[in-house]
Design a protein around this motif. Structure first.
Motif, short mmCIF file in Angstrom:
data_model
loop_
_atom_site.label_atom_id
_atom_site.label_comp_id
_atom_site.label_asym_id
_atom_site.label_seq_id
_atom_site.Cartn_x
_atom_site.Cartn_y
_atom_site.Cartn_z
N VAL A 21 -3.36 22.75 -5.10
CA VAL A 21 -4.64 23.06 -5.73
C VAL A 21 -4.47 23.24 -7.23
N ALA A 22 -3.42 23.96 -7.64
CA ALA A 22 -3.19 24.19 -9.07
C ALA A 22 -2.91 22.88 -9.80
N CYS A 23 -2.17 21.98 -9.15
CA CYS A 23 -1.88 20.68 -9.78
C CYS A 23 -3.15 19.87 -9.97
N PHE A 24 -3.99 19.83 -8.93
CA PHE A 24 -5.27 19.12 -9.06
C PHE A 24 -6.14 19.79 -10.12
N ALA A 25 -6.09 21.11 -10.20
CA ALA A 25 -6.89 21.83 -11.20
C ALA A 25 -6.47 21.45 -12.62
N ILE A 26 -5.19 21.13 -12.82
CA ILE A 26 -4.73 20.69 -14.13
C ILE A 26 -5.37 19.36 -14.50
N ILE A 27 -5.48 18.45 -13.54
CA ILE A 27 -6.15 17.18 -13.81
C ILE A 27 -7.60 17.42 -14.18
N VAL A 28 -8.27 18.27 -13.41
CA VAL A 28 -9.67 18.60 -13.70
C VAL A 28 -9.80 19.24 -15.08
N ALA A 29 -8.87 20.15 -15.41
CA ALA A 29 -8.92 20.83 -16.70
C ALA A 29 -8.76 19.85 -17.85
N HIS A 30 -7.81 18.91 -17.74
CA HIS A 30 -7.61 17.95 -18.82
C HIS A 30 -8.81 17.00 -18.96
N ALA A 31 -9.39 16.61 -17.84
CA ALA A 31 -10.60 15.78 -17.92
C ALA A 31 -11.73 16.54 -18.57
N THR A 32 -11.85 17.83 -18.26
CA THR A 32 -12.91 18.66 -18.83
C THR A 32 -12.69 18.88 -20.31
N LEU A 33 -11.43 19.02 -20.72
CA LEU A 33 -11.09 19.29 -22.12
C LEU A 33 -11.64 18.22 -23.06
N ILE A 34 -11.78 17.01 -22.57
CA ILE A 34 -12.32 15.91 -23.38
C ILE A 34 -13.71 16.24 -23.90
N PHE A 35 -14.48 17.00 -23.14
CA PHE A 35 -15.88 17.25 -23.46
C PHE A 35 -16.14 18.65 -24.00
N THR A 36 -15.09 19.37 -24.38
CA THR A 36 -15.23 20.74 -24.88
C THR A 36 -15.26 20.76 -26.40
N SER A 37 -15.48 21.97 -26.94
CA SER A 37 -15.45 22.15 -28.39
C SER A 37 -14.05 22.38 -28.92
N GLU A 38 -13.06 22.52 -28.03
CA GLU A 38 -11.66 22.65 -28.45
C GLU A 38 -11.20 21.33 -29.09
N PRO A 39 -10.82 21.33 -30.39
CA PRO A 39 -10.53 20.06 -31.06
C PRO A 39 -9.14 19.52 -30.77
N ARG A 40 -8.23 20.35 -30.26
CA ARG A 40 -6.83 19.95 -30.13
C ARG A 40 -6.60 19.19 -28.83
N HIS A 316 -1.08 12.40 -17.08
CA HIS A 316 -1.75 12.42 -18.37
C HIS A 316 -1.97 11.02 -18.94
N VAL A 317 -1.02 10.11 -18.70
CA VAL A 317 -1.17 8.76 -19.25
C VAL A 317 -2.37 8.04 -18.65
N PRO A 318 -2.50 7.94 -17.33
CA PRO A 318 -3.72 7.28 -16.81
C PRO A 318 -4.99 8.01 -17.19
N LEU A 319 -4.96 9.33 -17.25
CA LEU A 319 -6.17 10.08 -17.62
C LEU A 319 -6.63 9.71 -19.02
N LEU A 320 -5.71 9.65 -19.97
CA LEU A 320 -6.09 9.32 -21.35
C LEU A 320 -6.50 7.87 -21.49
N LEU A 321 -5.82 6.97 -20.77
CA LEU A 321 -6.21 5.56 -20.82
C LEU A 321 -7.63 5.35 -20.28
N ILE A 322 -7.92 6.00 -19.17
CA ILE A 322 -9.26 5.88 -18.58
C ILE A 322 -10.31 6.48 -19.50
N ALA A 323 -10.02 7.65 -20.06
CA ALA A 323 -10.97 8.30 -20.96
C ALA A 323 -11.23 7.45 -22.19
N ALA A 324 -10.16 6.90 -22.78
CA ALA A 324 -10.32 6.08 -23.98
C ALA A 324 -11.15 4.83 -23.70
N ALA A 325 -11.07 4.32 -22.46
CA ALA A 325 -11.85 3.14 -22.10
C ALA A 325 -13.31 3.48 -21.80
#
Length: 373
Positions: A21-40, A316-325
């Motif tokens: 569950v924690a590992c899946f939550a990390i994927i969800v967190a990184h996907a969510t981070l794309i749409f947050t006000s956190e710039p980093r 992280h690599v597929p997540l960023l590639l998908i997001a960038a596309a």
């Protein structure tokens, strides 16, 4: 009262589930981070929103301290059957090697995507830059040849965990040698780590800003070391886990209170008090509820549990590639987020199943144990 305490030596399917569950939550967190006000972050939506920002903070404080606590628990269990030297060698193989491999093999793709987005995240923080126009093959030798381009990105967790494992080894060995106690402690002792973590967070200016670069993040390193120590304490005292199970609703309420303080006053003394309260509340509620309702042992749970390290390293690599596309397509943010989460999870698990699990070298590079003969 000891009936709620876990029995030493029994298969901990509850902790297997927590890791998944924690590992899946990390994927969800990184996907969510794309749409947050956190710039980093490496890829960002042009339209950040408040709701994803709050949700991301909930995932961040709810999962990262839990990951470190689980690592502390596992360290004590490992040290009961091996020497300190063997433990450190195992940490080097299972943590340090994937960190180095990730920096060299996954880091260039992550940095390439980041620079293509016109962003540059380094030791000093982040800044906007002119978007990279060269191709990946042309960028690779540049990445490997310039120290300031190297990135560990999400693998900072491995760097922190290795340092903590070395520094805390005497404590971990001490706890591993203790006679296991099934005695359930009083409620006050069980909740004492919450204010203790709050003091650590305030004293070290921990958690904010979200840099994870060691150079400017020593407070967070100490804070996460405390989470490892608390996880180790749980492994040495099953009776304490029994208390967490009995008081799981109270720990959940503590986590909610701490999170409310974090949201109300981020990057402040009050907010950091909330970080400490929320971290221990989340750890206590996670161990407590998982222990109350442990899943039955199954091949699926065993397989997913065995995949968590590889999934964490690779996702992280597929997540960023998908997001960038997806982001240039200007689709609704919720739809893009859902596609990123589902596609990243599917691709990463497929990569684990067919490219990592069957082969010795990829298993070694992502920190998995060698296959049994």
């Amino acid at each position: 009262m000891t009936d709620l305490a876990p029995r030493p030596g029994s298969r901990r399917t509850d902790l297997d589930l927590l890791r998944v569950v924690a590992c899946f939550a990390i994927i969800v967190a990184h996907a969510t981070l794309i749409f947050t006000s956190e710039p980093r972050y490496h890829v960002k939506s042009a339209s950040p929103h408040l709701l994803p920002t709050v949700i991301y903070e909930a995932f961040r404080i709810g999962t990262i301290p839990l990951f470190f606590a689980l690592a502390g628990w596992g360290s004590v269990v490992a040290l009961r059957r091996r020497s300190g030297a063997r433990f450190l060698r195992d940490r080097a193989e299972r943590i340090l090697l994937p960190l180095v491999a990730g920096i060299l093999l996954l880091g260039p793709i992550i940095r390439f995507i980041e620079l293509q987005q016109g962003r540059n995240i380094g030791l000093g923080g982040w800044r906007l830059v002119d978007p990279l126009t060269t191709g990946l093959l042309e960028f690779l030798p540049r990445y490997w040849g310039r120290l300031n381009l190297l990135t560990w990105s999400h693998l900072w967790f491995l760097a922190y965990l290795f340092i903590i494992s070395v520094v805390l080894l005497p404590l971990l060995q001490h706890l591993a040698r203790q006679v296991v106690s099934m005695r359930m402690p009083g409620r006050m002792l069980a909740f004492l780590p919450a204010p203790a973590l709050a003091v650590v967070a305030v004293a070290g200016d921990a958690y904010w800003p979200n840099l994870s670069n060691l150079v400017q993040d020593w407070g967070s390193l100490v804070f996460y070391a405390a989470c490892v120590a608390l996880g180790a304490w749980l492994a040495a005292w099953p009776g304490l886990e029994g208390r967490l199970r009995q008081d799981a609703p109270l720990f959940l309420a503590l986590a909610a209170l701490g999170f409310a303080l974090m949201v109300a006053a981020p990057d402040s003394v009050t907010g950091r008090i909330g970080v400490g309260l929320c971290a221990w509340g989340a750890i206590g509620a996670s161990f407590g509820y998982a222990g109350r309702h442990p899943p039955a042992a199954s091949r699926a749970l065993s397989w997913l549990g065995g995949s968590t390290m590889a999934v964490y390293v690779l996702h992280h690599v597929p997540l960023l590639l998908i997001a960038a596309a997806l982001l240039p397509l200007a689709m609704p943010g919720a739809a893009a987020w859902a596609i990123i989460v589902v596609a990243t999870t599917a691709i990463t698990l497929a990569a684990y199943r067919w490219l990592v699990e069957p082969f010795a070298a990829p298993r070694l590079l992502v920190g998995m144990p060698r296959r049994k003969a």
